[in-house]
Structures are given as structure tokens and as C-alpha cells.
Design a protein around this motif. Structure first.
Motif, short mmCIF file in Angstrom:
data_model
loop_
_atom_site.label_atom_id
_atom_site.label_comp_id
_atom_site.label_asym_id
_atom_site.label_seq_id
_atom_site.Cartn_x
_atom_site.Cartn_y
_atom_site.Cartn_z
N GLY A 210 0.79 -1.23 0.00
CA GLY A 210 0.00 0.00 0.00
C GLY A 210 0.82 1.28 0.00
N GLY A 211 0.30 2.27 0.72
CA GLY A 211 0.91 3.59 0.72
C GLY A 211 2.30 3.65 1.30
N VAL A 212 2.67 2.70 2.15
CA VAL A 212 4.03 2.66 2.69
C VAL A 212 5.00 2.26 1.58
CG1 VAL A 212 5.56 1.44 4.29
CG2 VAL A 212 3.34 2.26 5.07
N THR A 213 4.64 1.24 0.79
CA THR A 213 5.46 0.87 -0.36
C THR A 213 5.55 2.03 -1.35
OG1 THR A 213 4.75 -1.43 -0.15
CG2 THR A 213 5.73 -0.81 -2.23
N ALA A 214 4.46 2.76 -1.51
CA ALA A 214 4.41 3.86 -2.47
C ALA A 214 5.09 5.12 -1.98
CB ALA A 214 2.96 4.16 -2.83
N SER A 215 5.64 5.10 -0.77
CA SER A 215 6.31 6.30 -0.27
C SER A 215 7.68 5.94 0.28
CB SER A 215 5.44 7.01 0.78
OG SER A 215 5.09 6.15 1.85
N PHE A 216 7.87 6.07 1.59
CA PHE A 216 9.23 5.99 2.14
C PHE A 216 9.87 4.61 2.04
CE2 PHE A 216 6.50 5.03 5.76
CZ PHE A 216 7.16 4.01 6.41
N ALA A 217 9.09 3.54 1.94
CA ALA A 217 9.68 2.19 1.85
C ALA A 217 10.45 1.97 0.56
CB ALA A 217 8.59 1.13 2.00
N SER A 218 10.08 2.69 -0.48
CA SER A 218 10.72 2.50 -1.79
C SER A 218 11.82 3.51 -2.08
CB SER A 218 9.65 2.61 -2.90
OG SER A 218 8.65 1.63 -2.72
N LEU A 219 12.12 4.39 -1.12
CA LEU A 219 13.04 5.49 -1.37
C LEU A 219 14.43 5.27 -0.80
CD1 LEU A 219 10.61 8.50 -0.76
CD2 LEU A 219 11.34 7.53 -2.94
N GLY A 220 14.70 4.09 -0.29
CA GLY A 220 16.00 3.84 0.32
C GLY A 220 17.15 3.92 -0.68
N ASP A 221 18.29 4.43 -0.22
CA ASP A 221 19.50 4.35 -1.05
C ASP A 221 19.85 2.89 -1.30
OD1 ASP A 221 20.05 7.22 -1.05
OD2 ASP A 221 20.49 6.96 1.07
N ILE A 222 19.59 2.07 -0.30
CA ILE A 222 19.76 0.62 -0.41
C ILE A 222 18.48 -0.02 0.11
CG2 ILE A 222 21.11 -1.39 0.30
CD1 ILE A 222 23.43 0.60 0.87
N ILE A 223 17.88 -0.90 -0.69
CA ILE A 223 16.62 -1.57 -0.31
C ILE A 223 16.91 -3.04 -0.08
CG2 ILE A 223 14.26 -2.12 -0.98
CD1 ILE A 223 14.22 0.39 -2.66
N ILE A 224 16.68 -3.47 1.15
CA ILE A 224 16.89 -4.86 1.57
C ILE A 224 15.53 -5.50 1.81
CG2 ILE A 224 17.89 -6.34 3.36
CD1 ILE A 224 19.94 -4.14 3.90
N ALA A 225 15.42 -6.78 1.56
CA ALA A 225 14.21 -7.52 1.91
C ALA A 225 14.59 -8.80 2.63
CB ALA A 225 13.39 -7.85 0.67
N GLU A 226 13.73 -9.24 3.53
CA GLU A 226 13.91 -10.56 4.13
C GLU A 226 13.35 -11.63 3.18
OE1 GLU A 226 14.05 -10.04 8.89
OE2 GLU A 226 12.03 -10.10 8.04
N PRO A 227 13.82 -12.87 3.28
CA PRO A 227 13.36 -13.93 2.37
C PRO A 227 11.86 -14.20 2.46
CG PRO A 227 15.38 -14.60 3.50
CD PRO A 227 14.92 -13.34 4.16
N LYS A 228 11.27 -14.44 1.30
CA LYS A 228 9.89 -14.92 1.15
C LYS A 228 8.81 -13.92 1.57
CE LYS A 228 11.52 -19.11 0.21
NZ LYS A 228 11.41 -19.75 -1.10
N VAL A 229 9.18 -12.66 1.85
CA VAL A 229 8.19 -11.72 2.35
C VAL A 229 7.39 -11.12 1.21
CG1 VAL A 229 9.59 -11.20 4.39
CG2 VAL A 229 9.77 -9.72 2.37
N LEU A 230 6.19 -10.64 1.54
CA LEU A 230 5.28 -10.04 0.57
C LEU A 230 5.55 -8.55 0.46
CD1 LEU A 230 2.73 -10.27 -1.26
CD2 LEU A 230 1.38 -9.76 0.79
N ILE A 231 5.76 -8.08 -0.77
CA ILE A 231 6.02 -6.67 -1.03
C ILE A 231 5.18 -6.26 -2.24
CG2 ILE A 231 7.76 -4.91 -1.58
CD1 ILE A 231 9.86 -7.07 -0.58
N GLY A 232 4.41 -5.19 -2.12
CA GLY A 232 3.62 -4.75 -3.26
C GLY A 232 2.82 -3.52 -2.95
#
Length: 290
Positions: A210-232
Motif C-alpha cells: 500500500g501507501g508505505v510501499t508507495a512512499s518511504f519504503a521505496s526510497l532507500g538508497d539501499i533496499i533490503i528484503a527478508e526472504p519470502k516476504v510479501l512486497i507490493g
């Protein structure tokens, strides 16, 4: 006893469960076993928690509380919390919103869906924000946006990295347009942090939508994710209904987004502290004597 037997027979007749193992799983007490939402593997809850809430079969990284995340990530006894007493109001008079907030504050031990503060990670000073999905699915309302914005501004002032552990169902509908305004506010704070030459790392955890992905979550200089997690952003069914196409089975999982270039790296929970400290050192932040 007969009632329980009738439920099993009815379930088999309706075809909702196709095998005896699935029916047996439904009788397992929730406080004893954990069933992985990705691979459906069942394990003892104690073993799951000892393994830092990581599935031993498929490596799915389950949801942590904000306090659990902080304990695993930062140096012991170095976390200093910001804005602990800040609580949401009811800006659009949404029915029973105040009651739900009070109930969740008592249940979770936090006053809203994010915990912010400063800490050391392997002796490198940083400011962190950790979202907690146990509080209204970590939806972003006025307090979440304000606390994150203040934390970013504090990091800019102190000239230290900002690290956000995101987990959210999106904007909080109970606060209407006020919740949507937080997207612009947090993004503006990130822009000023970037203009000051400071590092911003986002760690996407399950789920970040949602809106978190569409704002600050996607703006990192480096974007890390944990395995198998849902992002969208929107859900699978909404997207499939819009484009009239079948999406890949792994659509919106971290591994799919890494392949497509949205995520820079996937990092297991047990390695997160080490990876974060190395990334900060690579960006000219150095350990201090504590």
C-alpha cells in the motif's frame, strides 16, 4: 464430540480440505504449533520462536514485534526511544476508532504502529524506525507518519544513517485523507536527508504494501528484503482483475522483486546486523567507542 465429527464430515463433503493431514492440522492448538503461510509446513511454536520466527522448511521470515526486531538488531542497552507517548486522535470521527486504539495499546504495549529511536548497530550510531504489524496491520496514520518524519529529521540533524524496518497494510482508512498526507510528508523528510548526504536503508519485512510501499519504503538508497516476504502495492486479485492476466505464482515475493531490480539484496535475519554495519561502513560511517 458428535458435533466435532459432523464438522469434519461436512468439511470433507464440501471439498474444503482435500487430505487427512489438512484436517488434522485444523485440530492443532494455535498456541502449540505454527503453520508456515508460504509452504504450509507445521512446526512447534517453541522451535519457530527459538529460530527467530523463521520457517525451518522454506526459510520464510515471519513477523516480529517492534520490540523483538529492536532486540535482534541493535547493540544491547543502546536503544533510546523517541516520541513514546504520541497517540492518534480521531480526525474524521470514525466509529469506535478510539476504543479500538485503546484496546490495541493495551494488547501490544505500544501506542501506535511504529517505534522510533536512536541506537548503535555494532557500535555505529543510527536512527531506526520499526513498524509493528500487530497494531492495525501497521497501517500508516497521522502518528506513524509524524514519528517516522521526526526520526528522519533527527537523523539528518545528527548526521547519522536512518534505517526503516517496514511492515504495513498501507494507509489507515480510519483517518481518511490525513493518512494519505503522510506519504508526502515522509517522502519530503527523506529527500532532505538525502540532500544532506546521509544514508537511508530500508528493510522490507512481511508484509510491506500500500501507501508505505508507495512512499518511504521505496526510497532507500539501499533496499533490503527478508526472504519470502510479501512486497507490493495493490493485491494480486485487484491487479489480475485490472490487467485480465494470470500473475506468476511468486509475484510480489521478495525473490521476484530482486530478480526485477526493485530490491537490491535479500538478507536473512541472522545476518542482518552484520550486513547493516558493513553497509554503513562502506558509506563512511565508523564504529565509536561506547
Amino acid at each position: 464430540m458428535l458435533e466435532d465429527l459432523f464438522k469434519v464430515v461436512k468439511t470433507r463433503f464440501n471439498g474444503k480440505e482435500s487430505d487427512a493431514a489438512s484436517i488434522a492440522d485444523s485440530t492443532i492448538p494455535e498456541d502449540l504449533m505454527f503453520k508456515c503461510p508460504r509452504c504450509r509446513h507445521t512446526m512447534f511454536l517453541d522451535d519457530y520462536e527459538i529460530n527467530n520466527k523463521v520457517c525451518t522448511a522454506c526459510n520464510y521470515h515471519g513477523r516480529l514485534t517492534a520490540r523483538e526486531r529492536i532486540e535482534l538488531t541493535v547493540d544491547k542497552d543502546t536503544f533510546v526511544e523517541y516520541d513514546h507517548s504520541m497517540m492518534s486522535l480521531n480526525p474524521i470521527d470514525f466509529p469506535d476508532y478510539d476504543k479500538k486504539q485503546a484496546m490495541l495499546r493495551e494488547k501490544t504495549g505500544i501506542n501506535d504502529a511504529v517505534v522510533t529511536g536512536e541506537a548503535y548497530i555494532r557500535r555505529i550510531k543510527t536512527v531506526i524506525a520499526v513498524m509493528d504489524s500487530n497494531y492495525m496491520m501497521a497501517s500508516m496514520g497521522s502518528v506513524v507518519g509524524e514519528k517516522i518524519t521526526r526520526a528522519i529529521e533527527k537523523a539528518t540533524q545528527m548526521k547519522v544513517p536512518f534505517i526503516a524496518f517496514t511492515a504495513s497494510g498501507g494507509a489507515r482508512m480510519q483517518e481518511g485523507t490525513v493518512s494519505l498526507m503522510q506519504m508526502a510528508k515522509t517522502s519530503g523528510a527523506i529527500a532532505r536527508h538525502n540532500d544532506a548526504g546521509q544514508l537511508y536503508i530500508t528493510v522490507l519485512t512481511d508484509p510491506t504494501t500500500g501507501g508505505v510501499t508507495a512512499s518511504f519504503a521505496s526510497l532507500g538508497d539501499i533496499i533490503i528484503a527478508e526472504p519470502k516476504v510479501l512486497i507490493g502495492f495493490a493485491g494480486r486479485r485487484v491487479i489480475e482483475g485490472t490487467i485480465k492476466q494470470r500473475l506468476p505464482d511468486d509475484f510480489q515475493l521478495a525473490e521476484f522483486l530482486l530478480e526485477k531490480g526493485f530490491v537490491d539484496m535479500i538478507v536473512e535475519r541472522k545476518k542482518m546486523r552484520s550486513v547493516l554495519s558493513h553497509l554503513m561502513m562502506l558509506n563512511n560511517y565508523h564504529p565509536e567507542e561506547i
